[in-house]
Design an enzyme around this catalytic site. Structure first.
Site, PDB file in Angstrom:
ATOM      1  N   ALA A  59       1.115  -0.893  -0.149  1.00  0.00           N
ATOM      2  CA  ALA A  59      -0.078  -0.234  -0.079  1.00  0.00           C
ATOM      3  C   ALA A  59       0.957   1.224   0.195  1.00  0.00           C
ATOM      4  O   ALA A  59       2.098   1.062   0.094  1.00  0.00           O
ATOM      5  CB  ALA A  59      -1.145  -0.565   1.285  1.00  0.00           C
ATOM      6  N   GLY A  93       0.875  -4.651   1.524  1.00  0.00           N
ATOM      7  CA  GLY A  93      -0.782  -4.732   0.291  1.00  0.00           C
ATOM      8  C   GLY A  93      -0.248  -5.405  -1.437  1.00  0.00           C
ATOM      9  O   GLY A  93      -1.764  -5.974  -1.686  1.00  0.00           O
ATOM     10  N   GLU A 115      -0.628  -9.065  -0.447  1.00  0.00           N
ATOM     11  CA  GLU A 115      -2.047  -9.544   0.234  1.00  0.00           C
ATOM     12  C   GLU A 115      -2.762  -9.399  -1.433  1.00  0.00           C
ATOM     13  O   GLU A 115      -3.326 -10.235  -1.566  1.00  0.00           O
ATOM     14  CB  GLU A 115      -2.793  -8.447   0.603  1.00  0.00           C
ATOM     15  CG  GLU A 115      -2.218  -8.555   2.216  1.00  0.00           C
ATOM     16  CD  GLU A 115      -2.339  -7.306   3.255  1.00  0.00           C
ATOM     17  OE1 GLU A 115      -2.168  -6.204   2.719  1.00  0.00           O
ATOM     18  OE2 GLU A 115      -3.222  -7.409   4.046  1.00  0.00           O
ATOM     19  N   GLU A 171       4.828  -4.856   7.530  1.00  0.00           N
ATOM     20  CA  GLU A 171       4.032  -4.014   8.574  1.00  0.00           C
ATOM     21  C   GLU A 171       4.945  -4.393   9.424  1.00  0.00           C
ATOM     22  O   GLU A 171       4.791  -2.580  10.188  1.00  0.00           O
ATOM     23  CB  GLU A 171       2.406  -4.610   7.669  1.00  0.00           C
ATOM     24  CG  GLU A 171       1.550  -4.244   6.989  1.00  0.00           C
ATOM     25  CD  GLU A 171       1.618  -5.520   5.943  1.00  0.00           C
ATOM     26  OE1 GLU A 171       2.553  -6.692   5.849  1.00  0.00           O
ATOM     27  OE2 GLU A 171       1.207  -5.612   5.011  1.00  0.00           O
TER      28      GLU A 171
HETATM   29  C1  HXC Z   1       5.285   4.486  -1.466  1.00  0.00           C
HETATM   30  C2  HXC Z   1       6.943   3.534  -2.367  1.00  0.00           C
HETATM   31  C3  HXC Z   1       6.662   2.442  -1.803  1.00  0.00           C
HETATM   32  C4  HXC Z   1       5.355   2.306  -1.040  1.00  0.00           C
HETATM   33  C5  HXC Z   1       8.807   1.726  -2.781  1.00  0.00           C
HETATM   34  N1  HXC Z   1       7.791   3.471  -2.997  1.00  0.00           N
HETATM   35  N2  HXC Z   1       7.340   1.211  -2.175  1.00  0.00           N
HETATM   36  N3  HXC Z   1       5.724   4.247  -2.502  1.00  0.00           N
HETATM   37  N4  HXC Z   1       4.195   2.824  -1.233  1.00  0.00           N
HETATM   38  N5  HXC Z   1       4.725   0.695  -0.250  1.00  0.00           N
HETATM   39  C6  HXC Z   1       8.772   3.899  -3.586  1.00  0.00           C
HETATM   40  C7  HXC Z   1      10.151   4.575  -2.701  1.00  0.00           C
HETATM   41  O1  HXC Z   1       9.772   6.104  -1.857  1.00  0.00           O
HETATM   42  C8  HXC Z   1      11.061   5.374  -3.832  1.00  0.00           C
HETATM   43  O2  HXC Z   1      10.120   6.157  -4.130  1.00  0.00           O
HETATM   44  C9  HXC Z   1      10.533   4.656  -5.090  1.00  0.00           C
HETATM   45  O3  HXC Z   1       9.451   3.551  -4.591  1.00  0.00           O
HETATM   46  C10 HXC Z   1      11.628   3.153  -5.285  1.00  0.00           C
HETATM   47  O4  HXC Z   1      11.883   2.814  -4.149  1.00  0.00           O
HETATM   48  P1  HXC Z   1      13.176   2.900  -3.545  1.00  0.00           P
HETATM   49  O5  HXC Z   1      13.242   2.459  -2.079  1.00  0.00           O
HETATM   50  O6  HXC Z   1      14.365   4.069  -3.832  1.00  0.00           O
HETATM   51  O7  HXC Z   1      14.083   0.996  -3.978  1.00  0.00           O
HETATM   52  P2  HXC Z   1      14.681   0.152  -3.161  1.00  0.00           P
HETATM   53  O8  HXC Z   1      15.636   0.461  -3.085  1.00  0.00           O
HETATM   54  O9  HXC Z   1      14.692  -0.982  -4.471  1.00  0.00           O
HETATM   55  O10 HXC Z   1      13.854  -0.585  -2.329  1.00  0.00           O
HETATM   56  C11 HXC Z   1      12.931  -1.336  -2.409  1.00  0.00           C
HETATM   57  C12 HXC Z   1      12.161  -1.502  -1.737  1.00  0.00           C
HETATM   58  C13 HXC Z   1      11.274  -0.621  -0.739  1.00  0.00           C
HETATM   59  C14 HXC Z   1      12.802  -2.696  -0.355  1.00  0.00           C
HETATM   60  C15 HXC Z   1      10.625  -3.124  -2.212  1.00  0.00           C
HETATM   61  O11 HXC Z   1      11.237   0.403  -1.587  1.00  0.00           O
HETATM   62  C16 HXC Z   1      10.656  -1.106   0.136  1.00  0.00           C
HETATM   63  O12 HXC Z   1      11.212  -1.276   1.758  1.00  0.00           O
HETATM   64  N6  HXC Z   1       9.644  -0.366   0.234  1.00  0.00           N
HETATM   65  C17 HXC Z   1       7.965  -0.630   1.267  1.00  0.00           C
HETATM   66  C18 HXC Z   1       8.097  -1.719   1.182  1.00  0.00           C
HETATM   67  C19 HXC Z   1       6.816  -1.960   1.922  1.00  0.00           C
HETATM   68  O13 HXC Z   1       7.130  -1.891   3.744  1.00  0.00           O
HETATM   69  N7  HXC Z   1       5.446  -2.424   1.704  1.00  0.00           N
HETATM   70  C20 HXC Z   1       4.204  -2.440   3.420  1.00  0.00           C
HETATM   71  C21 HXC Z   1       3.912  -1.182   3.038  1.00  0.00           C
HETATM   72  S1  HXC Z   1       2.647  -0.927   4.535  1.00  0.00           S
HETATM   73  P3  HXC Z   1      11.026   7.633  -4.491  1.00  0.00           P
HETATM   74  O14 HXC Z   1      10.152   8.909  -4.577  1.00  0.00           O
HETATM   75  O15 HXC Z   1      12.308   8.074  -3.290  1.00  0.00           O
HETATM   76  O16 HXC Z   1      11.837   7.689  -5.487  1.00  0.00           O
HETATM   77  C22 HXC Z   1       0.923  -2.279   3.331  1.00  0.00           C
HETATM   78  C23 HXC Z   1      -0.207  -2.112   4.341  1.00  0.00           C
HETATM   79  C24 HXC Z   1      -0.210  -2.943   3.629  1.00  0.00           C
HETATM   80  O17 HXC Z   1       1.256  -2.796   2.165  1.00  0.00           O
HETATM   81  C25 HXC Z   1      -2.424  -2.672   4.225  1.00  0.00           C
HETATM   82  C26 HXC Z   1      -3.065  -3.326   4.142  1.00  0.00           C
HETATM   83  C27 HXC Z   1      -3.277  -3.123   2.517  1.00  0.00           C
END
Ligand code: HXC
Length: 262
Positions: A68, A112, A115, A135
């Site tokens: 998400a 998400g 999911e 999460e």
């Molecule tokens: C918003 C995101 C994002 C996310 C990545 N980006 N994941 N933006 N929400 N979930 C954005 C980054 O901010 C970045 O933007 C660009 O995408 C590229 O990501 P990087 O981090 O620079 O890439 P990398 O170093 O290759 O790392 C990849 C990654 C990392 C390991 C996947 O991005 C990451 O940890 N993302 C978050 C994963 C996560 O925690 N997901 C769960 C979310 S909570 P900029 O602008 O900086 O270039 C969730 C709750 C669900 O999903 C609940 C119900 C739906």
């Protein structure tokens, strides 16, 4: 004509196959609300389209979806989340969908994104697929079915470990644990494999296809006795379809059946 989407690429690349690619590359396909709204529309369109028999959903080779949209959720409050039923629209993504959905997962399928991948009826993974529910690292928990679907898919102990540690699951591990049906050697093979399976499913009588999905899904909710009884009722019902006569007569004369979807 096909509607134009900002965050999706939608096509019908093979007979009977609806294809949706998540296309928000700058954010690794993070699932912002506008994207979820579009995905809902595209799935509904394919559900309504008579010529479509099965649907494939994929992302890019780098990310199926990285979760998400964290930036969108950052300042959310309890009263707004609860009051507006935040994420509730996600459950609409699959509950209305009667046609088989194959998710072809390459790269990150986190939070998400994992999911959403698990909402597929069949999951296919590429060699670099990464699954996880991180999460816990953000101070929250899975919110779109992760705790339920992951546990059903891989069992309690493995799901607890994944969700409580936030550690990722590799493609190989996902294959061994049965989270995915197949692991392919390349991202292209994964997507093409999903399209080929969807084409095969779409080539069968669509009444039987719909009934297959319905009865398998019942197994997730009913006990074995009610489930088998439910299956038998639906099985009996198919003898009222033309496709049953067509399929069995064709077998008897060694011909290929020409389904009527009736
Ligand atoms: C918003 C995101 C994002 C996310 C990545 N980006 N994941 N933006 N929400 N979930 C954005 C980054 O901010 C970045 O933007 C660009 O995408 C590229 O990501 P990087 O981090 O620079 O890439 P990398 O170093 O290759 O790392 C990849 C990654 C990392 C390991 C996947 O991005 C990451 O940890 N993302 C978050 C994963 C996560 O925690 N997901 C769960 C979310 S909570 P900029 O602008 O900086 O270039 C969730 C709750 C669900 O999903 C609940 C119900 C739906």
């Amino acid at each position: 004509s096909a509607p134009q989407y900002e965050h999706l690429i939608v096509s019908t690349p093979k007979p009977g196959v609806g294809f949706i690619q998540l296309n928000r590359p700058r954010a690794l396909n993070a699932l912002c609300t506008p994207l979820i709204i579009e995905l809902n529309q595209a799935l509904r369109q394919f559900q309504a389209e008579k010529s479509v028999g099965a649907i494939v959903l994929t992302g890019s080779s780098k990310a199926f979806a990285a979760g998400a949209d964290i930036k969108e959720m950052k300042d959310l409050t309890f009263s707004r989340a609860y009051g507006d039923d935040f994420i509730e629209s996600w459950s609409d993504l699959v509950t209305f969908l009667k046609k088989p959905l194959i998710t072809a997962i390459n790269g990150y399928a986190l939070g998400g994104g994992c999911e959403l991948a698990m909402m597929g009826d069949i999951l296919y993974a590429g060699p670099k697929a990464v699954f996880g529910q991180p999460e816990i690292k953000l101070g929250i928990i899975p919110g779109a079915g992760g705790s339920q679907r992951l546990t059903k898919a891989i069992g309690k102990s493995r799901a607890m470990e994944t969700i409580l540690t936030g550690e990722n699951i590799s493609a190989k591990q996902a294959g061994e644990w049965g989270l995915v049906a197949k692991v392919f050697d390349t991202p292209d093979e994964c997507v093409n494999g999903a399209l080929a399976t969807a084409e095969k499913i779409a080539s069968y009588g669509q009444i039987a296809v719909k009934a297959c999905k319905e009865v398998v899904n019942k197994s997730q909710e009913l006990g074995i006795r009610e489930g088998v009884e439910y299956e038998r009722r639906v099985f009996h019902g198919l003898f009222g379809s033309q496709d049953q006569k067509i399929g069995m007569s064709a077998f008897a004369v060694k011909m290929k059946p020409e389904w009527k979807n009736e």
